[in-house]
Scaffold this motif. Structure first.
Motif, PDB file in Angstrom:
ATOM      1  N   GLU A 243     -14.865  -0.096   1.172  1.00 28.04           N
ATOM      2  CA  GLU A 243     -13.805  -0.935   1.827  1.00 28.04           C
ATOM      3  C   GLU A 243     -14.396  -2.382   1.812  1.00 28.04           C
TER       4      GLU A 243
ATOM      5  N   GLU B 233     -11.876  -7.635   3.970  1.00 29.85           N
ATOM      6  CA  GLU B 233     -10.374  -7.722   4.469  1.00 29.85           C
ATOM      7  C   GLU B 233      -9.818  -6.436   4.815  1.00 29.85           C
ATOM      8  N   THR B 234      -9.834  -5.523   4.141  1.00 28.20           N
ATOM      9  CA  THR B 234      -9.258  -4.149   4.206  1.00 28.20           C
ATOM     10  C   THR B 234      -9.676  -3.599   5.827  1.00 28.20           C
TER      11      THR B 234
ATOM     12  N   ALA C  90      -7.798  -5.610   8.214  1.00 31.71           N
ATOM     13  CA  ALA C  90      -6.329  -5.066   8.261  1.00 31.71           C
ATOM     14  C   ALA C  90      -6.156  -3.702   9.095  1.00 31.71           C
ATOM     15  N   LEU C  91      -7.161  -2.910   8.622  1.00 32.77           N
ATOM     16  CA  LEU C  91      -7.136  -1.505   9.333  1.00 32.77           C
ATOM     17  C   LEU C  91      -7.490  -1.662  10.902  1.00 32.77           C
TER      18      LEU C  91
ATOM     19  N   GLY D 292      -6.569  -6.823  -4.664  1.00 33.86           N
ATOM     20  CA  GLY D 292      -6.186  -5.730  -3.760  1.00 33.86           C
ATOM     21  C   GLY D 292      -6.075  -6.027  -2.364  1.00 33.86           C
ATOM     22  N   CYS D 293      -7.067  -6.889  -1.907  1.00 37.79           N
ATOM     23  CA  CYS D 293      -7.387  -7.424  -0.717  1.00 37.79           C
ATOM     24  C   CYS D 293      -6.137  -8.314  -0.269  1.00 37.79           C
TER      25      CYS D 293
ATOM     26  N   GLY E  23      -3.251  -8.027  -1.384  1.00 43.06           N
ATOM     27  CA  GLY E  23      -2.276  -7.546  -1.051  1.00 43.06           C
ATOM     28  C   GLY E  23      -2.233  -6.907   0.370  1.00 43.06           C
ATOM     29  N   ARG E  24      -3.383  -6.396   0.842  1.00 44.05           N
ATOM     30  CA  ARG E  24      -3.360  -5.939   2.196  1.00 44.05           C
ATOM     31  C   ARG E  24      -3.264  -7.028   3.181  1.00 44.05           C
TER      32      ARG E  24
ATOM     33  N   ARG F  46       0.451  -7.872   3.495  1.00 45.38           N
ATOM     34  CA  ARG F  46       1.066  -7.067   4.264  1.00 45.38           C
ATOM     35  C   ARG F  46       0.900  -7.044   6.009  1.00 45.38           C
ATOM     36  N   ALA F  47      -0.434  -7.659   6.201  1.00 45.95           N
ATOM     37  CA  ALA F  47      -0.853  -7.963   7.581  1.00 45.95           C
ATOM     38  C   ALA F  47      -0.320  -9.343   8.029  1.00 45.95           C
TER      39      ALA F  47
END
Length: 86
Positions: free
Chosen positions: A15, A18-19, A22-23, A46-47, A49-50, A53-54
């Protein structure tokens, strides 16, 4: 597996920071709307995109990262990405 950093991201089992951000924010009910995130390396696509969404607004990074789609992803997501000190 012999891949260089930034290659074969679809095979990556770790992970990124950045993931995790967000999590962890989701887990404690924190909102990141409009936040500025400071990271060591330019987020991968990919990050980005996360972070979109955050609802993160801006990312400040220190080092580059070899993901050729990351800047395009950030532009599409409306996230400002800039190098620290730049």
């Amino acid at each position: 597996m012999g891949y260089s950093s930034g290659e074969a991201l679809h095979l990556c089992g770790c992970e990124h920071a950045e993931t995790n951000l967000a999590l962890n924010a989701l887990a404690i009910g924190a909102r990141l709307d409009g936040a500025t995130v400071y990271v060591t390396a330019h987020p991968c696509s990919g990050c980005i995109g996360r972070l979109r969404r955050a609802r993160v607004a801006q990312v400040v990074f220190a080092d580059s990262y070899p993901d050729p789609d990351a800047d395009l992803a950030a532009e599409w997501a409306g996230i400002i990405v800039r190098r620290f000190g730049g």
